[in-house]
Design an enzyme around this catalytic site. Structure first.
Site, PDB file in Angstrom:
ATOM      1  N   HIS A  64      13.761   7.003  40.745  1.00 65.64           N
ATOM      2  CA  HIS A  64      13.338   5.843  39.938  1.00 65.64           C
ATOM      3  C   HIS A  64      13.509   4.529  40.708  1.00 65.64           C
ATOM      4  O   HIS A  64      14.626   4.008  40.790  1.00 65.64           O
ATOM      5  CB  HIS A  64      14.169   5.769  38.653  1.00 65.64           C
ATOM      6  CG  HIS A  64      13.814   6.839  37.680  1.00 65.64           C
ATOM      7  ND1 HIS A  64      12.793   6.708  36.775  1.00 65.64           N
ATOM      8  CD2 HIS A  64      14.323   8.087  37.507  1.00 65.64           C
ATOM      9  CE1 HIS A  64      12.692   7.817  36.069  1.00 65.64           C
ATOM     10  NE2 HIS A  64      13.600   8.677  36.496  1.00 65.64           N
ATOM     11  N   TYR A 117       8.455  12.236  36.526  1.00 66.57           N
ATOM     12  CA  TYR A 117       7.489  13.139  35.880  1.00 66.57           C
ATOM     13  C   TYR A 117       6.058  12.840  36.375  1.00 66.57           C
ATOM     14  O   TYR A 117       5.278  13.756  36.640  1.00 66.57           O
ATOM     15  CB  TYR A 117       7.562  12.989  34.359  1.00 66.57           C
ATOM     16  CG  TYR A 117       6.600  13.901  33.616  1.00 66.57           C
ATOM     17  CD1 TYR A 117       6.951  15.211  33.308  1.00 66.57           C
ATOM     18  CD2 TYR A 117       5.330  13.445  33.251  1.00 66.57           C
ATOM     19  CE1 TYR A 117       6.060  16.047  32.649  1.00 66.57           C
ATOM     20  CE2 TYR A 117       4.432  14.280  32.594  1.00 66.57           C
ATOM     21  CZ  TYR A 117       4.807  15.573  32.292  1.00 66.57           C
ATOM     22  OH  TYR A 117       3.926  16.401  31.645  1.00 66.57           O
TER      23      TYR A 117
END
Ligand code: XMP
Length: 519
Positions: free
Chosen positions: A171, A85
């Site tokens: 990630h 994000y």
């Protein structure tokens, strides 16, 4: 000390990012995403990471950075890394475009590195990475260049060297991205050029010095000791700093595990030579108040309030003999203090909070020596302080104890059945050498009777559920795939040795959607 700040956009992995940065020797702190630039400046970050999060940047009320954020980091030359994000947000707020892709990227993907730059330095041409967001960057503003792509995500990593902005769609902080640690280290060492000053070696001496300074030469400290890792480490640290001016109070709340009260007393009084160790047996009071109580939240509330009451009256009693008791020590650790956006919205609704706060009218000053540390750091400190392995390696045990592992009303015979079953489980798990690899292993008493057969007799007894989980961050947990033979041995020992159980089931639920505890 050099510090990296992480702005929390709501990801379940935010704490994991902070821990990873510390594992690289740089101090890190988590801050809310709506922090003002003035407040952020007070923290003096030398690098900033924007975490992942569940939202889409175009959603109403999705986290956004304040307008002057980019002016500030550009002026102060503070490099920023956006993850997931955070990766989208940088592009969105600087005028690029984000798109929700139909072919969503979740799970393990192959990353192709087009140009490593500083961020992806020393990685192979292709690497496995972990994706968990449906949105992607479609158009980047000027000054950004693509560092990597995947088969369905044309912009999977970028850099804007001039501005000091970097980002990855995936990630790097999770284990499923094998080279994630290298990427984070590249950010810390090659981009931010942070000095690696966060070392636990010096932490103990510094903490002892600062406790001595704060408490002064005469004042005394009281501590609620549970025998768990955090309060035990605080106890030993304080004992080193102020000796017998520490008063540790261990309360038997009637829902402890088998022999727990004996073991904790032995460890602290005989092994660690604590002089002012006070054992308060309030088991009957707790059990009386818990009688016929079935609701999990009510059980927690009763146990919490009764604990405070018992602890408070012990403190008042001790204050009569030791009027110099001025401080209350607590085993608060960093994740207890930082309610990340991800956890605060969800966990509040799921279970009432774990750690208790004492009433305002207690005039003691609070001292929380572990307040900046993560659990694994607390464990390392505990080992250095010489705490025995049975305390350091102990699985977490909830404050309301076995009360949340007996479904429905608590009765003495059910407690005794559960204690005996749990002891067998832990014994076998330790003998099999797997205890240290597990997050938690415990038994749960299910108040359901089923039919069985023992010898020539029909039995009609209760069910015991076995819950064994692996977890890194407690936010998620998987049931442990234990060896069948080990499970069989545990099951048959419980059924044969514990009167009152004739059936054992193994819990195969993961968290989420299930929780670790049953209540
Ligand atoms: P859940 O059940 O929410 O548990 O997945 C997450 C972790 O927290 C522990 N836990 C507690 N710890 N007081 C505590 O000190 C509590 O009331 C409590 N409830 C759950 C649980 O054992 C697991 O490690």
């Amino acid at each position: 000390m050099d510090k990296i700040c992480i702005l929390d956009m709501g990801s379940q992995y935010t704490h994991l990012i902070a821990r990873r940065i510390r594992e690289h020797g740089v101090y890190s702190e988590i801050l809310p995403n709506n922090i003002s630039v003035d407040e952020l400046k007070q923290h003096k970050p030398i690098g900033i990471i924007l975490s992942g999060g569940p939202n889409s940047v175009y959603e109403e009320n999705s986290p956004q950075l304040t307008e002057d954020f980019f002016t500030y980091i550009k002026k102060e030359k503070i490099p920023v890394l956006g993850i997931c994000y955070g990766f989208h947000l940088i592009i969105h707020q600087l005028g690029g475009r984000i798109k929700s892709f139909t072919q969503k990227e979740y799970g393990k993907m192959e990353l192709e590195i087009l140009k490593p730059g500083k961020l992806l330095d020393s990685l192979d041409k292709t690497e496995i990475v972990w994706m968990s967001h449906g949105d992607q960057v479609e158009i980047m503003p000027e000054g950004f260049e693509i560092l990597a792509k995947t088969s369905t995500c044309p912009i999977a990593a970028y850099a804007n060297e001039g501005f000091g902005l970097y980002g990855v769609q995936f990630h790097p902080e999770v284990n499923h991205t094998p080279k994630g640690m290298t990427i984070l280290d590249n950010f810390i060492s090659k981009i931010v050029q942070a000095k690696k000053q966060w070392k636990l070696e010096n932490w103990i001496e510094k903490a002892i010095e600062s406790i001595k300074r704060e408490i002064g030469p005469k004042d005394r400290v009281i501590l609620g000791l549970s025998g768990g890792v955090d309060s035990s480490v605080v106890a030993v640290l304080l004992q080193k700093a102020i000796g017998n001016r520490l008063h540790s109070v261990f309360v038997n709340n009637g829902v402890l595990r088998k022999n727990e009260e004996v073991e904790v007393q032995e460890t602290f009084q005989q092994v660690l030579k604590f002089e002012n160790f006070h054992y308060v047996d309030a088991a009957d009071l707790f059990l009386e108040r818990l009688k016929n109580v079935e609701d999990p939240e009510e059980k927690r509330r009763i146990i919490g309030h009764t604990f405070i009451e018992v602890f408070e009256s012990k403190t008042i009693e001790l204050e009569k003999t030791y009027p110099d008791i001025k401080y209350l020590a607590q085993g608060t650790i960093y994740p207890d203090r930082v309610e990340t956006s991800a956890t605060s919205s969800v966990s509040a609704k799921i279970k009432s909070h774990h750690n208790l706060t004492l009433p305002d009218d207690m005039t003691l000053k609070i001292i929380e020596p572990l307040k900046d540390l993560y659990k694994d750091e607390v464990r390392k400190i505990g080992i250095k302080l010489g705490l025995p392995p049975n305390i350091i390696k102990r699985h977490p045990f909830p404050g309301p104890g076995l009360a949340v592992r007996i479904i429905g009303a608590i009765e003495k015979d059910k407690l005794s059945i559960l204690r005996d079953a749990d002891e067998i489980l832990i014994d076998e798990i330790k003998k099999a050498g797997v205890y240290d690899n597990l997050w938690q292993a415990f038994c749960v008493f299910l108040p359901l009777k089923t039919v069985g057969i023992m010898g020539d007799f029909r039995t009609y007894e209760y069910i015991c559920a076995i819950r064994v989980v692996e977890s890194l961050d407690v936010m998620t947990a998987n049931f442990a795939k234990l060896d069948w033979e080990l499970l069989e041995k545990i099951g048959s020992r419980i059924i044969n040795e514990v009167k009152g159980i004739n059936r054992v089931v193994y819990d195969i639920s993961n968290k989420p959607p299930s929780t670790i505890e049953y209540e």
